[in-house]
Structures are given as structure tokens and as C-alpha cells.
Design an enzyme around this catalytic site. Structure first.
Site, PDB file in Angstrom:
ATOM      1  N   ALA A 350       0.118  -0.752  -2.053  1.00 48.38           N
ATOM      2  CA  ALA A 350      -0.565   0.475  -1.623  1.00 48.38           C
ATOM      3  C   ALA A 350      -1.302   1.015  -2.842  1.00 48.38           C
ATOM      4  CB  ALA A 350       0.431   1.488  -1.074  1.00 48.38           C
ATOM      5  N   ALA A 351      -2.518   0.510  -3.083  1.00 49.16           N
ATOM      6  CA  ALA A 351      -3.164   0.657  -4.386  1.00 49.16           C
ATOM      7  C   ALA A 351      -3.990   1.924  -4.542  1.00 49.16           C
ATOM      8  CB  ALA A 351      -4.045  -0.556  -4.659  1.00 49.16           C
ATOM      9  N   ALA A 352      -4.591   2.446  -3.472  1.00 47.79           N
ATOM     10  CA  ALA A 352      -5.520   3.581  -3.612  1.00 47.79           C
ATOM     11  C   ALA A 352      -4.792   4.797  -4.164  1.00 47.79           C
ATOM     12  CB  ALA A 352      -6.156   3.894  -2.264  1.00 47.79           C
ATOM     13  N   GLY A 354      -6.041   3.953  -7.178  1.00 48.71           N
ATOM     14  CA  GLY A 354      -6.221   3.008  -8.274  1.00 48.71           C
ATOM     15  C   GLY A 354      -5.604   3.398  -9.593  1.00 48.71           C
ATOM     16  N   CYS A 477       7.206   9.410  -3.716  1.00 50.12           N
ATOM     17  CA  CYS A 477       7.106  10.788  -4.217  1.00 50.12           C
ATOM     18  C   CYS A 477       7.880  11.723  -3.289  1.00 50.12           C
ATOM     19  CB  CYS A 477       5.651  11.226  -4.343  1.00 50.12           C
ATOM     20  SG  CYS A 477       4.704  11.102  -2.816  1.00 50.12           S
TER      21      CYS A 477
END
Length: 671
Positions: A350-352, A354, A477
Site C-alpha cells: 500500500a504505497a501511496a 510514496g 496507524c
């Protein structure tokens, strides 16, 4: 010569009064000479004499200068005057020591003394005047300081008296509000000061309920906890579910610290892009631009904390050039735990936008391959833009569901996987206050279900035989236990993995038990971060090591299932479910029409042996040969009917009943 004679006359006149005064001096006055004169009286007499003879002093000085130039007699007269002035000064101090009844006599004697005193040297007069001025100024300051001291003493005394009175008076003991009082409060607008006072009292009592509970109070601890939930919900704006979960997780005192920390914004932090610059050079440049910053902490070598800035921190030339990334301090932690090495194959599921991907690329120094996956198309733009801005060249951006990546990249194909899973966001309430009211128990369950699927997919991607890797880092989170410890415990039970230390020197250990749940003891190796303790967003980090490429742990009784077999079994279940639904959707046969002949050989075979279809297709054959060549016996398993199968069976039974009833009713209508 006129000036000379005039000075001689003045000198003779100045010498006579002291002689007469000495002869007339009484024994009382002689005794008074030995005593020190009162300070106030002396100041009064001198201040009255000073302005009367000032002009005469200036003229006498000029005449004395002329005498000194002409002859030596002027110098002798000047010395006489100087000595006379000293004597008269002493006599003047003697007069100041007289009683108040002799004021008239002192005034008469003061006139000639004043002349003789003023005829003295100018230096003496100037020094006396400066002393008087300093004395008068000092007296004012002394009076002010004494007044201030008296005022302070009075305030301290009043405070002590009030404190003693409060001790003597018995304070009113706190009592929980009654039902009527609560109903009246509900009708009125919320009184925030009274709510705050009640919250403080309840927290104080709950911190030591046994000793601080009011005497004679019949309420139990649960009553106080329930009232605290209601008050916190109304004061801070939380829903009852979220505040109730937090109360169960934390002691009441720490809970208040956590809630207060959620009300404050976390400090802005930036991460230095080591592909383009160093932290020291970046700090110097930003300081010159008017940015007030410091190194983030000892645990980070690339972080900077920004206190304030005269320029927009996200629009500087250095930001546009890719020298740094705006990134929260808690987002550093998963990448630090992953610790990627050069020339490895890494997946960010889940990269966005970045931040973590670019950090991984910087640690790998643009070597190896990074697969930056993002499921949501709109977020791909920010991901690609940040990769280009930060100068990352070893990353492939892909758009897949994280649960399907094993089909794309293959099973056991990478060295490390970073899974920053989508979550409820209960650790970042300071950024998004809508979390207080928008999240419910159903939302937590949905997120937990998705996270369990994602972590199994992440584990399947990793190659356990990797020489340098074989690690999975899971982070959220969120502070909710079902999204953190429960997910890791599920992974430990369903895959052959184990927990390893995260490599972080700070943070609290995870929960090994909560309510009725008991998790694996190794969950203490996970790390939790809280805003009221670490001054960063609430975060959870866990690091797993894959021990083998089997789908299930070796300690389980059930055999390990490969990925293909798992996909086949799930597809077979879907086929059975679809066939059952199609059968239910068929229209019922009318009584007058002949029934369709469905009792063919294939149908009878399917009913007798429902797995004949699977065997015929070759998808599932239990009598498989092992490596030694022996045929394994089919494993006996208990049949477990899922809930949807039970529902379909009930629907079929109801349909049969209606068809039977219709068949019985048809002959009656014909007759």
C-alpha cells in the site's frame, strides 16, 4: 584693593561668631556634641540654608582667585576661611541636636553659621549637595521597597489564614449526579466547566477507588466508569464505542493524557532524501531561508523537526528539487524495522503517497527492485509524482488489489514485504477529528478482516529461502487491538512465521492478552507508539520472519496446503454455491405441466457422490503419491456445513413443501 579689604572684613566677621558661641555654650549642648545628630533634622536644616547663599558663594570664589594671583595674603585668608568653615560646620551640627523647645534660638544662630559655611570651598558644597540628592532618592526607594514588602507579607498571611480556614471547614464530598439531574442537564446546553470538574473528580476517585471512594456512597466502580464514558463523550465529542474501548485499554489517568494529546497537533517533521543531499547541508539551507528546525531525535539520522517557518515548507525550491519529503515521524518506523538491503526485491503493498517507498529506495541506494502497489487509481498520481521528484529509479508502480499480488508476482518471489495496512485511523485523531464519531464496532471488524487477508498475501509473497530477507513488516496507524495484535496472532496460526524484534529501541510492547482473548506470548516483541508518550501519531509495528514456504504452520495437525490448492477449493465452493442459487431461482413447476426429467445418470451420480465432479475434473485427488511412491490414504475429516449452505437447504425444504401442497390441491379443483 577694594576687593581685598572687603574679604578681610568678611574674614574678621566670620571669625567672631564662633568665639562668641563657644563662650555661650551650655553644658547641655557640650554633651550633645558627642551624640550623632538625627538624620532627618540635619537634612532639613541644610536644605533650608542651601538656596539662600548660593549667589554669594559664586562671587566670593571669583574674588579669591584674584587675590591668589596678586599676593600671598589671599592664600592665607583662604586657608583661614577653610578652617572657619569646618568649625562652623561642626557648630551647625551641634545646633541640630537641640530640643524642639529651642527652635527659635537655633534659627538666630543659624544665620551667621550659614554665611561662614557657605564661604567655604566649592568642592565641599558640591559633595554635600550630591549626598543630599542621593539620600533623598534613596529614601524614596526605601519607602517603596518597604511598602512592597509589607504588601507581600500581608498577602502571604492572608493566604495562610485562608488555607487554615479551608482545612478547618470540611469539604463537600463528590457525589455522582442523580437521574433527574442528568435529565435536566440533557435539556440544557452543555456546561463545559462543570463537566470538566466532574471528569477530574471521577478520574481522581477511579485512580484509587478503594481508598478515595466517598464514605456512604453505594455506587460501584462500573457506575463511575459509565458516568465517565458519558462525560468524555459529551466533552470531547467521542462516540460511546470508541471511548469505551479506550477506557478498557488504558488506566483512567493515562487515558486522560492520551485524549488530551489527541487534541493537540503533532509537530511537523521532514525526512532528508539521502539520494540527493545530507541532513546537515539541508538544515543549513533551510535555516538561511527562515525555517526554525532541529534534528528529529537520536533514533533517526535523516529526520528534522520543524517548529515554524517564514516560508511554506511544502513549496521551497529544495522541496521541489526533491531534497526532502514531508513525512510524519511515525512513518519512519516501519521502514526502519524492515531494514532493506541493496539489490533485494521488495514489495510495498500500500504505497501511496510514496513516503515509505522513497525511504526504502534511499536505503537501497536505488539498487534492486521495488514494487510499489496501490489499489486506488486516484492515489497513483501522487505516488508517481513523489517518485519522480525524489529521484527514485528502481521502482515499478502497479495497480492491483493487495490480495491478488501473489497471482501477479508469484508465490515466494520477493525478499521483503512492507504492509502498511488500511485501518480505522484511531491513532491519528489529531489529524482527522471525524474518527471520533465515524468509527463503530462494525468498521473495526471490516478492517480487521481485510487486514488478515492482506497479511496472509504478504507472507505468501516472501521467499523463506532468501539469503538476506524473508521478512514481513506489518504496521497500522490504529490503536485498536483487533487491527493489530489480533491480526498478527491470526498470521502466526495460519502461516509458518515467527515474530522477531523490530529493531527499534523505544516504544511499548504489544498486548499479549486483552479481555477474554489470549494471544501468542511473542507478541510482546511488537511495538506500540502513543502521542502522549512519544509525541508522535499512534502507531503499531510488527516484524515477522517466514520460516518455510508452507501455507500453514508445521506444528498444526492439518497438512500444509499450497496456494493453488487453496484457490481450487475456494473456486469449488463458489461453484457449488452458484449451482444451489440457480436451482432456487428456477420457477416452480405448474401442476398441469409434466415435470422435467432430471433424474439422469449424471444427476444421480452427483447426488450420490457430490465430489465426483471434482474428481472428474482432476482438480482434487486425495490419493496422490508422495515422494517415496506410496499412495496416501484419504484423510477423514468432519463435514462442516457453512451458514450459507444451511440457508440454501432451508430454502429448498420450503420450496418442496409448497410444491407438495400445490400437488395435493390440484385434484380437488378438477373434481
Amino acid at each position: 584693593m577694594a576687593a581685598l579689604t572687603r574679604n578681610k572684613k568678611k574674614g574678621s566677621n566670620s571669625q567672631t561668631p564662633p568665639l562668641n558661641k563657644q563662650t555661650k555654650a551650655s553644658p547641655l549642648k557640650k554633651a550633645a556634641k558627642t551624640q550623632k545628630p538625627p538624620l532627618k533634622k540635619q537634612r532639613k536644616c541644610i536644605s533650608e540654608k542651601k538656596p539662600l547663599k548660593k549667589p554669594e558663594v559664586s562671587t566670593d570664589e571669583e574674588e579669591e582667585e584674584e587675590e591668589n594671583e596678586q599676593s600671598d595674603e589671599g592664600s592665607e585668608s583662604g586657608s583661614d576661611l577653610f578652617s572657619d568653615g569646618d568649625e562652623e560646620g561642626n557648630n551647625d551640627s551641634d545646633d541640630d541636636d537641640d530640643d524642639d523647645d529651642d527652635d527659635d534660638d537655633d534659627d538666630e544662630d543659624a544665620e551667621p553659621l550659614a554665611e561662614d559655611f557657605l564661604d567655604g570651598s566649592d568642592n565641599e558644597e558640591v559633595t554635600m549637595g550630591s549626598d543630599l540628592d542621593s539620600d533623598s532618592g534613596g529614601s524614596k526607594l526605601e519607602r517603596k521597597s518597604r511598602a512592597i514588602d509589607r504588601k507581600r507579607k500581608k498577602e502571604v498571611q492572608d493566604a495562610d489564614d485562608e488555607f487554615k480556614m479551608n482545612i478547618k471547614e470540611k469539604p463537600d464530598e463528590f457525589q455522582l449526579p442523580t437521574q433527574k439531574e442528568l435529565e435536566e442537564e440533557a435539556r440544557r446546553p452543555p456546561d463545559l466547566p462543570s463537566l470538566q470538574m466532574r471528569i477530574r473528580e471521577i478520574v481522581r476517585i477511579l485512580s484509587n477507588f478503594k481508598d478515595l471512594k466517598p464514605k456512604g456512597d453505594k455506587h460501584e466502580r462500573n457506575d463511575y466508569v459509565g458516568q465517565l464514558k458519558a462525560d468524555l463523550s459529551s466533552y470531547y465529542g467521542y462516540n460511546e464505542f470508541l471511548i469505551g474501548t479506550l477506557i478498557e485499554m488504558f488506566p483512567v489517568v493515562e487515558l486522560m493524557e492520551l485524549i488530551e494529546a489527541f487534541e493537540k497537533k503533532r509537530p511537523t517533521s521532514i525526512r532528508t532524501n539521502t539520494l540527493k543531499t545530507r541532513r546537515r547541508d539541508l538544515a543549513d539551507i533551510l535555516l538561511n531561508r527562515g525555517v526554525n528546525l532541529d534534528p528529529l531525535s537520536k533514533w533517526s539520522k535523516v529526520g528534522l523537526i520543524v517548529y515554524d517557518s517564514q516560508v511554506p515548507i511544502g513549496a521551497t525550491p529544495e522541496y521541489l528539487a526533491g531534497f526532502y519529503m514531508l513525512q510524519s515521524a511515525s512513518s519512519f518506523l516501519p521502514v526502519m524495522a524492515l531494514a532493506p538491503r541493496e539489490k533485494e526485491r521488495v514489495v510495498d503493498m500500500a504505497a501511496a503517497p510514496g513516503g515509505k517507498t522513497t525511504y526504502v529506495a534511499a536505503l537501497m541506494k536505488n539498487t534492486g527492485i521495488i514494487y510499489a502497489n496501490e489499489m486506488k487509481v486516484p492515489r497513483l498520481k501522487s505516488l508517481s509524482a513523489n517518485l519522480h521528484r525524489m529521484g527514485v529509479t528502481n521502482t515499478i508502480v502497479c495497480n492491483y488489489d493487495g490480495r491478488e499480488l501473489t497471482k501477479v508476482l508469484g508465490q515466494s518471489s520477493v525478499d521483503r514485504v512492507l504492509l502498511d495496512a488500511p485501518c480505522s485511523g484511531t491513532g491519528v485523531i489529531s489529524k482527522d477529528e471525524s474518527v471520533k464519531t465515524s468509527k463503530s464496532a462494525d468498521d473495526i471488524k471490516k478492517f480487521a478482516h481485510l487486514q488478515k487477508q492482506l497479511i496472509l498475501g504478504a507472507i505468501d509473497l516472501v521467499d523463506a529461502n532468501s539469503k538476506t530477507g524473508g521478512y514481513i513488516v506489518y504496521s497500522t496507524c490504529s490503536v485498536m487491538i483487533p487491527e493489530n495484535e489480533a491480526v498478527i496472532d491470526y498470521a502466526l496460526k495460519n502461516r509458518d512465521v515467527k515474530l522477531v524484534p523490530c529493531g527499534l529501541d523505544f516504544g511499548r510492547p504489544g498486548f499479549s492478552s486483552f479481555r477474554e482473548h489470549r494471544f501468542h506470548p511473542s507478541l510482546e516483541k511488537t511495538r506500540r507508539f502513543y502521542p502522549h508518550v512519544h509525541n508522535m501519531d499512534g502507531f503499531f509495528v510488527a516484524k515477522l520472519k517466514k520460516m518455510s514456504n508452507a501455507m500453514q504452520p508445521s506444528g498444526n495437525d492439518e497438512p500444509a496446503v499450497t496456494m493453488e490448492q487453496a484457490q481450487v477449493s475456494s473456486s469449488d465452493d463458489d461453484d457449488e454455491k452458484a449451482e444451489a442459487i440457480e436451482e432456487l431461482e428456477k420457477p416452480p413447476v405448474a401442476s398441469g405441466q409434466p415435470k422435467r426429467e432430471s433424474n439422469t445418470k449424471e444427476d444421480t451420480n452427483k447426488r450420490k457422490n457430490p465430489r465426483s465432479k471434482e474428481i472428474h475434473k482432476g482438480k482434487r485427488n486425495k490419493n496422490t503419491k508422495t515422494e517415496s511412491g506410496n499412495v496416501e490414504e484419504p484423510r477423514k475429516q468432519k463435514k462442516k456445513r457453512s451458514q450459507w449452505k444451511n440457508e440454501i437447504a432451508q430454502a429448498r425444504e420450503e420450496k418442496r413443501k409448497t410444491m407438495r401442497e400445490n400437488a395435493k390441491e390440484t385434484p380437488k379443483h378438477r373434481g
